[in-house]
Design a protein around this motif. Structure first.
Motif, short mmCIF file in Angstrom:
data_model
loop_
_atom_site.label_atom_id
_atom_site.label_comp_id
_atom_site.label_asym_id
_atom_site.label_seq_id
_atom_site.Cartn_x
_atom_site.Cartn_y
_atom_site.Cartn_z
N GLN A 192 47.64 22.76 19.34
CA GLN A 192 47.62 21.69 20.36
C GLN A 192 48.11 20.25 19.73
O GLN A 192 47.63 19.98 18.73
N ALA A 193 48.93 19.76 20.49
CA ALA A 193 49.40 18.44 20.22
C ALA A 193 48.38 17.40 20.45
O ALA A 193 47.41 17.65 21.14
N GLU A 194 48.24 16.21 19.56
CA GLU A 194 47.45 15.47 19.66
C GLU A 194 47.54 14.75 21.11
O GLU A 194 48.55 14.33 21.61
N ASN A 195 46.20 14.59 21.93
CA ASN A 195 46.10 13.97 23.28
C ASN A 195 47.05 14.84 24.31
O ASN A 195 47.21 14.50 25.36
N ALA A 196 47.12 16.08 24.15
CA ALA A 196 47.62 17.20 25.05
C ALA A 196 46.69 17.23 26.20
O ALA A 196 45.59 17.81 25.90
N ARG A 197 47.25 17.03 27.28
CA ARG A 197 46.57 17.29 28.44
C ARG A 197 47.02 17.51 29.80
O ARG A 197 48.16 17.10 29.97
N GLY A 198 46.66 18.46 30.71
CA GLY A 198 47.33 18.53 31.84
C GLY A 198 46.79 17.89 32.89
O GLY A 198 45.66 17.47 32.64
N ASP A 199 47.40 17.74 33.80
CA ASP A 199 46.92 17.20 35.29
C ASP A 199 45.82 17.82 36.03
O ASP A 199 45.13 17.12 36.83
N HIS A 200 45.51 19.24 35.83
CA HIS A 200 44.64 19.87 36.61
C HIS A 200 43.37 20.41 35.85
O HIS A 200 43.75 21.23 35.02
N PRO A 201 42.39 19.87 35.92
CA PRO A 201 41.04 19.94 35.08
C PRO A 201 40.49 21.37 35.38
O PRO A 201 40.42 21.77 36.59
N LEU A 202 39.57 22.03 34.55
CA LEU A 202 38.92 23.03 34.65
C LEU A 202 37.46 22.76 34.15
O LEU A 202 37.53 22.24 33.10
N HIS A 203 36.45 22.65 34.84
CA HIS A 203 35.24 22.37 34.32
C HIS A 203 34.37 23.49 33.92
O HIS A 203 34.50 24.57 34.32
N ALA A 204 33.42 23.20 32.93
CA ALA A 204 32.40 24.13 32.77
C ALA A 204 31.63 24.72 33.76
O ALA A 204 31.08 24.17 34.46
N PRO A 205 31.65 26.24 33.83
CA PRO A 205 30.78 26.98 34.74
C PRO A 205 29.24 26.71 34.85
O PRO A 205 28.53 27.16 35.34
N ALA A 206 28.96 26.40 33.34
CA ALA A 206 27.16 26.45 33.22
C ALA A 206 26.96 25.47 32.03
O ALA A 206 27.89 24.86 31.48
N THR A 207 25.83 25.26 31.71
CA THR A 207 25.34 24.55 30.69
C THR A 207 24.96 25.26 29.34
O THR A 207 23.99 26.20 29.65
N GLY A 208 25.37 24.81 28.29
CA GLY A 208 24.94 25.48 27.06
C GLY A 208 25.90 25.46 25.91
O GLY A 208 26.90 24.60 25.97
N PHE A 209 26.08 26.43 25.15
CA PHE A 209 27.10 26.58 24.02
C PHE A 209 28.07 27.24 24.23
O PHE A 209 28.01 28.50 24.62
N VAL A 210 29.40 27.09 23.78
CA VAL A 210 30.51 27.92 23.98
C VAL A 210 30.28 29.08 23.06
O VAL A 210 30.16 28.61 21.75
N GLN A 211 30.32 30.25 23.33
CA GLN A 211 30.05 31.44 22.21
C GLN A 211 31.49 31.93 22.23
O GLN A 211 31.66 32.75 21.05
N HIS A 212 32.15 32.17 23.14
CA HIS A 212 33.60 32.89 22.85
C HIS A 212 34.48 32.53 23.99
O HIS A 212 34.38 32.10 25.12
N VAL A 213 35.85 32.54 23.60
CA VAL A 213 36.82 32.09 24.39
C VAL A 213 37.98 33.35 24.67
O VAL A 213 38.46 33.55 23.55
N SER A 214 38.14 33.82 25.73
CA SER A 214 39.03 34.84 25.92
C SER A 214 40.40 34.29 26.17
O SER A 214 40.62 34.11 27.35
N MET A 215 41.11 34.53 25.10
CA MET A 215 42.55 33.73 25.08
C MET A 215 43.44 34.70 25.99
O MET A 215 44.36 34.01 26.62
N ASP A 216 43.09 35.91 26.10
CA ASP A 216 43.85 36.61 26.92
C ASP A 216 44.06 36.50 28.32
O ASP A 216 45.06 36.46 29.16
#
Length: 430
Positions: A192-216
């Motif tokens: 990821q390039a520095e300050n890379a950011r898209g125009d369309h955000p995705l918000h967290a679906p819940a409150t807690g700690f990220v345990q896993h990211v399904s990149m596929d």
């Protein structure tokens, strides 16, 4: 099969009840096979081979396994409590998921269930002579397995819950998470390039700690929208619904947007899987508790220091070996990311140093032996000359001296600490 499903299955297999259920199922299969295979064996051969003694053997197993299973469960709970009180509650997670403990308890429960069901079948007279012989053979195998597991369990109890064993478990879990991260740089996505950011955000679906990211899953969502998704969190980060966990360069439809948000698995607590910083954080917690006035165990803190240095050296060496392998590999496809439409942030390597060494510097400000060991540990890491580590190492070394001065360390002890810090400065290149 998606990465998320594989991860959830792995987490499920770490549950104690799952292994107990699997061993119990195997016991049911053995009892059923005895009924099915029994008619194939002549009656006279069955009685000649001692199948009539099966009842007494099953009674012995049934009565003893229940007692042993209860004893093992109580010992397991006591060990969890001991680790939580002497080391840190976060380390007890490793004991709860320990395969040896789970297999032992599952074996005892499975053997008990097998013997009870087999006794019910014998008393109901559903087995002929052949069935009793098959049951006798299965019973001998289970008895042998129980003896082997019991002997191993008795040897295992000698180290279960000990501080040294707990630190070793944390080290093993940390290096495993590091190996997973190094195997897939940027979790398999683009850097990821520095300050890379898209125009369309995705918000967290819940409150807690990220345990896993399904990149596929993120890759499929990006391909469907012909977009690039920039991931802004990684395992170990705390999130809540107002936080943006990812952004897309193009708008995603409702289905893809929900799938992309759900690809970031959020739980109530951090786990050691895929989160190298959690392991070193737990090491820092163990050292902090050891240096508290209630415990006052600087020896454990020094052991944690040595372990932390070993873990950091492993990280740097493996990273350099991986980079060298990529340089020596002439195949250009070898360096291509698996998920080319997803960019992921890099692990903040300097944070691993602050996670483990700052608690030692803070709580050990008045312990000169810990302070000297800390400066020597920092000097060892400085000699690695790892660019991501060097500024933080120098800062921690200076802060440790200032903390000792502010805490009012005895003047001769402070001089010893400054001499040890000199070794860290001499380790700097140039």
């Amino acid at each position: 099969m998606s990465e998320k499903l594989i991860y959830l299955l792995q987490r499920l297999l770490h549950k104690t009840w799952v292994r107990c259920a699997l061993f119990s199922l195997a016991a049911l299969v053995a009892v059923t096979l005895a009924k099915l295979l029994g008619p194939l064996i002549p009656e006279d051969i069955a009685f000649k081979l001692g199948s009539d003694s099966i009842g007494s053997l099953l009674n012995i197993i049934a009565t003893s396994m229940l007692t042993v299973a209860v004893f093992s469960a109580s010992t397991m709970v006591s060990s969890f409590s001991a680790v939580a009180s002497t080391a840190t509650p976060r380390a007890s997670q490793l004991l709860i998921e320990d395969s040896t403990i789970q297999n032992t308890l599952a074996t005892f429960v499975g053997a008990f269930l097998y013997s009870v069901i087999a006794l019910v079948g014998l008393n109901a007279q559903i087995y002929g002579g052949g069935g009793r012989l098959v049951l006798f053979g299965f019973t001998l195998l289970i008895l042998l397995m129980v003896v082997i597991v019991l002997l191993r369990w008795l040897d295992y109890l000698s180290v279960l819950g000990r501080m040294g064993e707990t630190i070793s478990r944390v080290e093993a879990a940390t290096t495993k998470a590091m190996a997973q991260r190094l195997k897939k740089s940027f979790m398999g996505g683009q850097k990821q390039a520095e300050n890379a950011r898209g125009d369309h955000p995705l918000h967290a679906p819940a409150t807690g700690f990220v345990q896993h990211v399904s990149m596929d899953i993120l890759q499929k969502c990006a391909q469907r929208a012909d977009a690039t998704i920039h991931l802004h969190v990684q395992p170990g980060d705390f999130v809540e619904p107002s936080m943006v966990i990812a952004t897309s360069t193009r708008p995603l439809d409702k289905e893809s947007s929900k799938a992309a948000s759900d690809a970031v698995l959020i739980g109530k607590a951090r786990t050691f899987d895929h989160d190298p910083r959690f392991g070193v954080l737990v090491m820092g917690e163990i050292a902090a508790r050891a240096l508290s006035p209630a415990v006052n165990d600087p020896g454990t803190a020094i052991v944690v220091l040595a372990t932390a240095v070993r873990v950091m050296i492993y990280w740097v060496d493996e990273q350099r070996a991986h980079e060298k392998c990529l340089q020596d590999n002439p195949d250009p496809n070898a360096s291509q990311p698996e998920f080319d439409r997803v960019s992921a942030p890099n692990l903040r390597e300097a944070g691993m140093l602050t996670d483990v060494f700052e608690p030692l510097a803070r709580h050990g400000a008045l312990a000169v032996d810990v302070g000297v060991a800390l400066q020597h540990a920092l000097a060892s890491l400085r000699r690695l000359n790892h660019t991501a580590f060097n500024p933080t190492i120098d800062q921690i070394s200076r802060d440790a001296i200032e903390r000792a001065v502010h805490a009012g360390l005895f003047a001769p002890d402070l001089e010893c600490l400054r001499e040890a810090a000199l070794a860290e400065r001499q380790a700097r290149p140039g």
